[in-house]
Design an enzyme around this catalytic site. Structure first.
Site, mmCIF file in Angstrom:
data_model
loop_
_atom_site.group_PDB
_atom_site.id
_atom_site.type_symbol
_atom_site.label_atom_id
_atom_site.label_comp_id
_atom_site.label_asym_id
_atom_site.label_seq_id
_atom_site.Cartn_x
_atom_site.Cartn_y
_atom_site.Cartn_z
ATOM 1 N N LYS C 75 40.719 95.946 44.553
ATOM 2 C CA LYS C 75 41.510 97.021 43.941
ATOM 3 C C LYS C 75 41.158 97.063 42.461
ATOM 4 O O LYS C 75 41.003 96.008 41.820
ATOM 5 C CB LYS C 75 42.989 96.723 44.139
ATOM 6 C CG LYS C 75 43.936 97.810 43.641
ATOM 7 C CD LYS C 75 45.389 97.412 43.927
ATOM 8 C CE LYS C 75 46.363 98.508 43.535
ATOM 9 N NZ LYS C 75 47.773 98.138 43.812
ATOM 10 N N SER C 150 50.319 101.684 46.369
ATOM 11 C CA SER C 150 49.290 102.087 45.447
ATOM 12 C C SER C 150 47.881 101.612 45.838
ATOM 13 O O SER C 150 46.892 102.173 45.368
ATOM 14 C CB SER C 150 49.611 101.553 44.054
ATOM 15 O OG SER C 150 49.558 100.139 44.027
ATOM 16 N N SER C 174 53.034 97.968 47.700
ATOM 17 C CA SER C 174 51.706 98.562 47.488
ATOM 18 C C SER C 174 50.591 97.994 48.350
ATOM 19 O O SER C 174 49.488 98.541 48.367
ATOM 20 C CB SER C 174 51.303 98.456 46.022
ATOM 21 O OG SER C 174 51.965 99.451 45.280
#
Lengths: 481, 94, 484
Positions: C75, C150, C174
């Site tokens: 990420k 997210s 997330s």
């Protein structure tokens, strides 16, 4: 200052703790490096960086707290203090808000022979910010440069109660505080390098009024002298303002050394709102009684204790004992010297006299002094043995101070040794007598003052190195026979 | 519930965010509705509840007082928008 | 099966048996990326050259222990030395860290091959990856839908077989929510289990790095590498770390599972409730004891979270001031203007919104009413879980109230978007480990089941997840995003 107004001062003192590394990262905690060379992503506030607390910092905080008679918290935590400034890399300072490591302490000061106890509200740990250098003055500059070497240096902020009533007391407080921290060994307390910094909260009120007046916080006090002057100026300013019917505003003012005034710092574009909240990146601290006890054991003799000891053991005056215990280096010098020389009073006299004079002349610290305590003791012994006179000793001492050579070596090399050899002196004196029959006759005819001339001749012949007492004795013997 | 534009402005100044007029109005409304939702917490009596500021039962995490030199200055400064004499250059303060 | 379709442990086997080289695997992966990435848009940065180089080195060395030679993604909130780390924000658009996050360096040292950096909601603030400042990522199961957020890029890339595993971060769901939307395994470890060093902070007391994979075994393998004490993160604790692969046993007899009634109430789509209840029956069938439990303060977790997280974020994101890195407004005449215009232009709407919210909640006069109140409620939430865990080994619930929604469907009112987190946020507030595993489909969209464990008991999550996986085949279903 004024007969009608009482001055009220509280001091906020920031002390840099002399750890090897910074408070939350492993960068060196060293003064004077090239800009941005003692930095890493942590103290430069890079994304994703986290603080890890230096254990030594907590030890020092506890030590300071004990030296200042504080209560040491058994539980404390860190908080974030939020504000934007280019020298504050994370835009928050890690500090301690509601649970400081130390609270409710005191120290005793003495002003004009009167002792007074000054309360210490709290002492808490925090990280220092970096340094912002303005091109030109802060108001005329077009840009500023940021150096983060100082960012993350461990600080202990010590906040006093508003117990101080004059700039003199404020100075005494600072001196005492400095002395205590030096003795505790937690900081080098150099105001000129910024490792001891002070802000003064100053207000005035009519005598008898209980309520405190509106205070101004005065910053940029870079020396004890600046602090005294700034406080005196600020008190005057406030009294004049009140007498002129003006209202005192609570504000931050800065001391302008060149103009010798305090000036209002342009009010920030916002009211301060630091939005403190608990620092989630640092687990809280539990300080056990064992931990505190361990630090207590490691705490050296504090100046007040030492002062009493010196007065008792060496029969020193309170004044001398006080001066000898101003810094641990001074006391250590004295104490070491007493290992080799018995008479503390004489050591003290030399330290207070010649040594101080020379240190002051050269603007040096006793730690940098080339004369070691043992060497001073050796010199004092030479005086006692009559090998040098007190007057010669001053020259020897100066030479020791300059070169670090031993007194023995100096008097040898310079041929400074006092002549105390009776036979040798006898020969010289006999020569003087033989050369001055007229004077000898005068003496024998009752003009006793004539010896003065003869002694002078002997001293001249020996380049002043003859032991005067011995000369007098031998001369008398010879003349009276 | 909406926040006043003054409140939004004050918060934006604290947070160092330049907001346009439209944005201010939008945030006034959105913040207001979230805060109204947050008022749900007042249904709970939290008298005497210890605030939970650290979830882990962990204390006294330290590092040794040891110096490890940081990276080269050039590396640190490489991402800076403006540098002069090895320092970060910023516009005047006032 | 093509190499890119294989799971982490299958690839390990191929490498061990010399049936494939790391270079072949990495090439296959990049082939797949070329085929589908234009539609999925999971990656912000790709490093084909670097990945191939590393793969060849692995092959030359011939050491295929651990994850050596196996591709993965991070990420884009996890700092990677020498590779752009943007947090999907314009303010960090060109930021290249000169340091690795601890999790990144652990994967690197284990020999993993970093393929690239994955899209996300800006600074991890969002539940759809639409808040990325660059572009939205699509759900491989339905390109009109969001992958969740997210960590939407991580979830989508793993689901679309662009990479076998990825790391994400989870502050309020997330990892678990996008794992659920994309039909993959997503694990958020206990707060303190995995280092946060080098992971750009959103809400420091809630953030945790975790794993996306297509099978539970892979998740255990990766957790073995990234978990454990890190002296650079004071909150990453020194608690013994087991070998998580030892929990890969198809045996949950006697395991006590509670399902909280508050997590099956209105607001949760019926199809989802039914699917998860069916999964609970499966657990019963496998010998677990399943009972309803209560977490009475559940409904307060979300409002409390939306005070605590933004408050911390307002401080964490204050460092983006244009002085030391990132974007700067060069036109500004003074520092305050420079800060304010840099930040206004650099942050997206949702980020600004949360900074404002957090600043307000901490500001003088509101601290007690909002922030402090939220911390007290946080205590109550944690106490709820503690109580249930006195009697149960595991809590099971749906991961999300709905399946993946359409792009643009939830961009207006922030509160609507926040409701996505309603089932995941309490776990972060209590600092517990949580996992989402595929447990079925509703209207051809994946449904995730959330497993919640005791602090530092990721082992039990893995065990229960593995048992379910071994006795169902939801994890074998693969989306077909179509080839360009």
């Amino acid at each position: 200052m004024s007969k009608d107004f009482e001055t009220v001062i509280g001091l906020e003192v920031h002390v840099e703790l002399k750890t090897r590394s910074k408070i939350f990262c492993s960068c060196t905690n060293e003064f004077g490096a090239k800009p941005n060379t003692n930095v890493c992503p942590i103290c430069s506030g890079f994304p994703g960086m986290l603080p890890v607390l230096n254990e030594q910092v907590v030890d020092y905080a506890i030590k300071s707290g004990l030296a200042l008679n504080c209560e040491i918290a058994d539980y404390c935590k860190f908080d974030r203090k939020n504000y934007f400034y280019p020298d504050l890399p994370k835009a928050y300072q890690i500090s301690q808000y509601d649970l400081p490591v130390c609270k409710q302490g005191y120290l005793d000061i003495e002003v004009n022979g009167e002792r007074k106890r000054i309360g210490i509200t709290r002492a808490h740990l925090e990280e220092d910010a970096g340094k912002l250098v303005h091109q030109g003055t802060i108001s005329s500059t077009t840009f500023s440069l940021v150096d983060l070497n100082r960012s993350g240096v461990p600080l202990l902020e010590i906040v006093s109660e508003p117990d101080l009533r004059s700039s003199q007391e404020a100075r005494a407080y600072m001196e005492k505080l400095r002395s205590l921290l030096l003795f505790a060994g937690v900081s080098d307390c150099k105001m000129e390098e910024g490792s001891l910094r002070c802000d003064a909260n100053v207000s005035v009120r009519p005598y008898g009024q209980e309520e405190l007046g509106t205070r101004a916080e005065v910053k940029n006090l870079n020396s004890f002298k600046a602090m005294e002057k700034a406080i005196d100026y600020e008190v005057r300013r406030q009294i004049e303002a009140i007498e002129d019917g003006e209202e005192i505003i609570q504000e931050t003012r800065t001391w302008e050394e060149e103009r010798q005034i305090t000036r209002s710092m342009r009010s920030k574009e916002e009211a301060h709102d630091y939005r403190y909240f608990p620092e989630p990146d640092l687990p809280p601290l539990r300080i056990s009684r064992e931990w505190v006890e361990r630090i207590l054991q490691s705490l050296p003799e504090m100046p007040e204790k030492a002062r009493e000891r010196l007065m008792e053991e060496y029969d020193l005056s309170e004044y001398d004992a006080h001066l000898l215990t101003l810094t641990p280096d001074y006391l250590a010098f004295f104490d070491e010297c007493t290992l080799y020389y018995q008479d503390g009073k004489i050591i003290s006299n030399w330290m207070m006299g010649e040594l101080n004079k020379l240190l002051n002349q050269k603007n040096m610290d006793i730690a940098e002094c080339r004369i070691k305590p043992a060497a001073l003791a050796d010199m004092l012994k030479l005086i006692d043995e009559g090998r040098i006179s007190g007057k010669m000793a001053k020259d020897v001492f100066e030479e020791m101070f300059e070169t670090g050579a031993s007194p023995e070596k100096i008097i040898k090399e310079k041929g400074m040794e006092q002549i105390s050899d009776e036979a040798a002196l006898g020969t010289i004196i006999q020569e003087v007598i033989d050369k001055n029959p007229g004077v000898v006759d005068d003496y024998r005819n009752g003009k006793k003052k004539a010896t003065g001339f003869l002694v002078g001749q002997v001293m001249q012949a020996t380049k002043g190195q003859a032991n005067p007492a011995l000369v007098n004795k031998i001369l008398a013997e010879k003349l009276n026979n | 519930m909406t926040l006043s534009i003054q409140e939004v402005q004050h918060v934006a100044l604290l947070a160092r965010l330049n907001l346009g007029e439209e944005e201010k109005e939008k945030y006034a409304e959105q913040l207001g509705s979230i805060l109204q939702y947050a008022d749900k917490l007042n249904e709970l009596d939290t008298e005497g509840v210890e605030p939970l500021d650290h979830i882990l039962p962990v204390f006294n995490v330290f590092r040794e007082d040891k110096v490890i030199p940081g990276p080269d200055r050039e590396e640190i400064l490489a991402n800076a928008p403006l540098v002069e004499e090895g320092q970060y250059k910023v516009p005047k303060i006032i | 099966m093509d190499l890119y379709e294989l799971t982490l442990h299958e690839l390990q086997e191929k490498l061990h048996n010399k049936q494939a080289s790391s270079e072949e695997i990495v090439k296959a992966v990049f082939g797949r990326i070329k085929d589908v990435e234009a539609k999925i848009q999971a990656f912000i940065t790709l490093d084909e050259e670097g990945a191939l180089d590393k793969a060849r080195k692995c092959d030359a060395r011939g050491d295929f222990s651990s994850i050596a030679g196996i591709p993965y993604g991070l990420k884009d909130i996890i700092c990677s030395q020498g590779m752009k780390t943007t947090c999907a924000s314009k303010i960090l658009e060109n930021f290249v860290p000169f340091y690795d996050a601890t999790v990144a360096s652990r994967l690197k040292e284990a020999g993993g091959v970093l393929v690239g950096k994955l899209n996300m909601d800006e600074f991890a603030m969002g539940s759809s990856t639409e808040q990325s400042a660059f572009f939205p990522t699509r759900n491989p199961w339905d390109l009109d839908r969001v992958p969740g957020g997210s960590s939407g890029g991580s979830a989508a890339a793993v689901a679309a077989c662009e990479i076998p595993f990825a790391l994400g971060t989870d502050t309020g769901g997330s990892i678990r929510q996008p794992a659920s939307f994309c039909g993959v395994v997503g694990l958020k470890p206990t707060y303190g289990r995995v280092s946060r060093y080098g992971v750009v902070a959103y809400a420091s007391s809630l953030d945790q790095v975790g794993v996306f994979s297509r099978e539970v075994r892979d998740c255990a393998l990766v957790l073995n590498i990234i978990a454990g004490r890190d002296p650079l993160d004071s909150t990453c604790v020194d608690i013994e770390k087991p070998d998580y692969t030892e929990f890969l046993r198809d045996d949950i007899k006697g395991l006590k599972i509670g399902y909280p009634r508050e997590y099956f109430q209105e607001g949760i789509a019926k199809g989802i409730k039914d699917t998860v209840k069916k999964a609970l029956l499966k657990y019963e069938e496998l010998g677990a004891l399943v009972e309803e439990v209560s977490l009475p303060h559940s409904e307060y977790a979300l409002p409390a979270y939306y005070l605590v997280a933004p408050a911390e974020a307002s401080a964490n994101l204050a460092r983006f001031d244009g002085v030391r890195y990132g974007r700067r407004d060069f036109e500004a005449e003074n520092v305050i203007q420079m800060f304010s215009s840099t930040r206004a232009a650099g942050f997206g709407d949702e980020v600004k919104m949360r900074i404002m919210l957090g600043t307000y909640a901490l500001s003088s006069g509101y601290y007690d009413a909002y922030y402090l109140k939220a911390l007290k409620v946080r205590r109550l939430i944690k106490n709820d879980f503690d109580k249930v865990f006195n009697d149960f080994d595991l809590i099971v619930s749906p991961t999300t109230p709905t399946t993946a929604f359409k792009l643009g469907e939830q961009t207006g009112d922030p509160l609507t978007l926040y409701m996505n987190d309603i089932l995941t946020v309490p776990i972060n507030m209590a600092g517990l480990p949580g996992m989402s595993i595929p447990c079925g489909f509703v209207d051809a969209l994946p449904v995730g089941m959330q497993l919640i464990g005791k602090p530092f008991d990721e082992g039990t999550l893995i065990r229960a997840a593995y048992a379910f996986e071994q006795n169902t085949d939801y994890h074998t279903a693969k989306p077909d995003p179509g080839v360009m």
